[in-house]
Structure formats: C-alpha cells, structure tokens
Design an enzyme around this catalytic site. Structure first.
Site, PDB file in Angstrom:
ATOM      1  N   THR A 235       0.823  -1.208   0.000  1.00  0.00           N
ATOM      2  CA  THR A 235       0.000   0.000   0.000  1.00  0.00           C
ATOM      3  C   THR A 235       0.858   1.258   0.000  1.00  0.00           C
ATOM      4  O   THR A 235       0.606   2.204  -0.755  1.00  0.00           O
ATOM      5  CB  THR A 235      -0.919   0.012   1.235  1.00  0.00           C
TER       6      THR A 235
ATOM      7  N   TYR B 217     -13.085  -4.283  -1.468  1.00  0.00           N
ATOM      8  CA  TYR B 217     -14.216  -3.846  -2.291  1.00  0.00           C
ATOM      9  C   TYR B 217     -15.277  -4.920  -2.519  1.00  0.00           C
ATOM     10  O   TYR B 217     -16.455  -4.665  -2.311  1.00  0.00           O
ATOM     11  CB  TYR B 217     -13.748  -3.282  -3.642  1.00  0.00           C
TER      12      TYR B 217
ATOM     13  N   TYR C 153      -2.222 -10.046   5.146  1.00  0.00           N
ATOM     14  CA  TYR C 153      -2.307  -8.624   5.520  1.00  0.00           C
ATOM     15  C   TYR C 153      -3.762  -8.285   5.789  1.00  0.00           C
ATOM     16  O   TYR C 153      -4.571  -8.216   4.862  1.00  0.00           O
ATOM     17  CB  TYR C 153      -1.719  -7.777   4.389  1.00  0.00           C
TER      18      TYR C 153
ATOM     19  N   ARG D 156      -8.906  -0.353   5.196  1.00  0.00           N
ATOM     20  CA  ARG D 156      -8.825  -0.219   3.739  1.00  0.00           C
ATOM     21  C   ARG D 156      -9.696  -1.237   3.001  1.00  0.00           C
ATOM     22  O   ARG D 156     -10.144  -0.992   1.889  1.00  0.00           O
ATOM     23  CB  ARG D 156      -7.375  -0.370   3.274  1.00  0.00           C
TER      24      ARG D 156
ATOM     25  N   LYS E  44       0.316  -9.605   8.870  1.00  0.00           N
ATOM     26  CA  LYS E  44       0.419  -8.193   9.221  1.00  0.00           C
ATOM     27  C   LYS E  44      -0.966  -7.785   9.690  1.00  0.00           C
ATOM     28  O   LYS E  44      -1.907  -7.743   8.896  1.00  0.00           O
ATOM     29  CB  LYS E  44       0.874  -7.383   8.015  1.00  0.00           C
TER      30      LYS E  44
ATOM     31  N   ILE F  24       5.745  -4.072  10.697  1.00  0.00           N
ATOM     32  CA  ILE F  24       5.881  -3.689   9.289  1.00  0.00           C
ATOM     33  C   ILE F  24       5.494  -2.223   9.229  1.00  0.00           C
ATOM     34  O   ILE F  24       4.334  -1.867   9.429  1.00  0.00           O
ATOM     35  CB  ILE F  24       5.017  -4.553   8.367  1.00  0.00           C
TER      36      ILE F  24
END
Length: 292
Positions: A47, A110, A136, A141, A164, A205
C-alpha cells in the site's frame, strides 16, 4: 522457520517528474533503509508503495530491481495481493521467478468476501507457490476484516508464515495466543508497534521506519532485552511521528507525508499518483516540525 526480522519497511515507490519510477532514487533509498534505518526486510509495492496505481509491469520491475540492488543484504517481500484471486496467483508466480523472498497478500477489498471466501482466497494462493506468504489484514482499507478464527485456520498451511495485523491489539493477542509455533504476527500500525510486541507480536511492518527506523530498532531491542521502561520512553518520543505521518493535523493519505519527508532527505521528489495528492503547504509545515 522463516524469519523476516523484527523491523520491515513498507517501502515507497519514488517517482520522477514524468510520474515514472525513479530508479536512481529507488537504489539510494534501498541502501538508506538497509544501512541507516536498519530495515531487515523491505515490502515492495504494498500500500505504501502505491500498489493500486502501479501496473503489473511496474511491479515486476520493482521486484526485480529491489532483489538485485539489495543483493542479499535484506529480504525482499513482494506485494502481490489484490481483490482478484486469479490475478494474485498470476502476479505471485511471476514475482517468484525474480528471486524474491516472500509475498504479502492483502485481504480482498471492495468485493467484501465472507470468512469462507477469505480462507479460500489465501489457501489457493499459498497452494500456487512455494514462497512464504504473509497475510495482511487491514480492515480500514478493505472493509472486510479477517477473523481470528480464519487467521488461525490459515496459519496451519505450511507456507503461510505470518500476518500483518491492523485490526486491533485484542486481535493480535488472540492470534498470538493460539497460533502454531513459528507463525509470526506483525503490527501494521506504527503507533501500536510496542503494545503489539508486549502481547507477543514478532515485529512491525512500518511506514515510519523510512525516517526513524534506527530509533525503532533501538525501541524493539530495548523491549526484547528486558528494558520496558526504556522502550516506553523511546516509543513516547517517536509517537508524534507515528501519528503525524498519517494526520497533519487532518487525516493525510499514506504515503503522501512520508514521501514528502523523504524528499527533504534527497529520496525522490515526493510525488504521489492521483487520486492521492502531495501535502499542502500547511501540511508540509506540520510534517517539517515533527522532525525539529
């Protein structure tokens, strides 16, 4: 057991004035992150690397360049995840030909799969590669959050080696408590890094490690050496930077702030690709004072 270290940097992608990848700045940045900021691994085209606006060709070029330039001095983790499973498999397979050390795969965004769909997404990607896979989970997001139960079920797959985690410290705690031996949990939020270590996370991270990685390494080492008060004081000193790179003082989309901060150090021009925008003059002043 695969070990990517305690501090990984989610590396930016420097651009030139033509909005193309700046390879000279990228080379110097890799050296800087390894030699000065003490990154043990670099996540390329995640990202923070603006993966949504990079083409597959650009991503593969970044993977290959990073592997060659790092030359074994740190591990290179390729961001090959997307919200399309077949595309994630394709990019992972292409990246695997370039000598990368592992892949970072994000929870699909999405299209909002349920937990069964999330499980199948990660399972089939892991089955399609021999590379170590780090999951992740970033619900801020992706909207959909991978549950503790799904994470632990996926952790049983041999080449899924870590996650993560950006959902909560509570979720980090639960995963660490029940994960199989060798499965590593990383905080994906700089401001929660030390608390995550305290509940058993393996490392961080990081975005802030672009500019304060050496200090973060000192914080991590102090905590692991049994000096929690020293670690807490270092965390308190760094905390305004952790928060300020995302809020200046209003929310600022990552990586706009850190790219600006790096441009002041000679690494690229700070440009981001639309729909992101660079910091305004007022935001630049706020970022500057974080490092005074």
């Amino acid at each position: 057991m695969v070990d990517f270290g305690r501090l990984m940097t989610a590396m930016i992608t420097p651009f030139n004035e033509q909005d193309e990848i700046d390879w000279d700045a990228t080379a110097r940045l890799i050296d800087y992150l390894i030699d000065v900021q003490k990154s043990e691994s670099l996540v390329v085209c995640g990202t923070t690397g603006e993966s949504p606006t990079l083409s597959d060709e650009e991503k593969l070029q970044m993977f290959e360049f990073s592997v060659k330039h790092a030359a074994g001095r740190c591990k290179i983790i390729a961001g090959t995840g997307s919200n399309e499973t077949r595309h994630s498999i394709h990019l992972t397979r292409e990246a695997s030909k370039l000598g990368i050390d592992g892949v970072l795969i994000v929870v699909p965004y999405y299209n909002k799969p349920n937990q069964a769909g999330i499980y199948e997404h990660f399972k089939v990607i892991a089955q399609a590669t021999e590379l170590p896979v780090i999951m992740y989970n970033v619900p801020g997001r992706t909207i959909t959050s991978m549950s503790v139960t799904t994470t632990l079920k996926l952790a049983e797959i041999s080449n899924i080696v870590g996650t993560k985690e950006c959902a909560s410290i509570e979720q980090v705690t639960q995963i660490v408590a029940h994960a199989p031996e060798g499965f590593q949990v990383y905080s994906g939020d700089d401001s929660s890094g030390l608390p995550a270590l305290a509940v058993g996370a393996h490392g961080i991270i990081s975005v802030a490690s672009h500019v304060v990685g050496a200090e973060m390494t000192d914080m991590i080492e102090a905590y692991l050496a049994g000096r929690p008060v020293e670690a807490a004081k270092l965390n308190q000193k760094l905390f305004p930077i952790f928060k300020g790179l995302f809020e200046s003082p209003e929310p600022l989309p990552n990586p706009s702030a850190v790219k600006y901060a790096l441009s002041k150090r000679g690494f690229g021009n700070g440009n981001v690709r639309l729909p992101l925008l660079p910091p305004t003059d007022q935001e630049q002043q706020f970022i500057d004072q974080l490092f005074v």
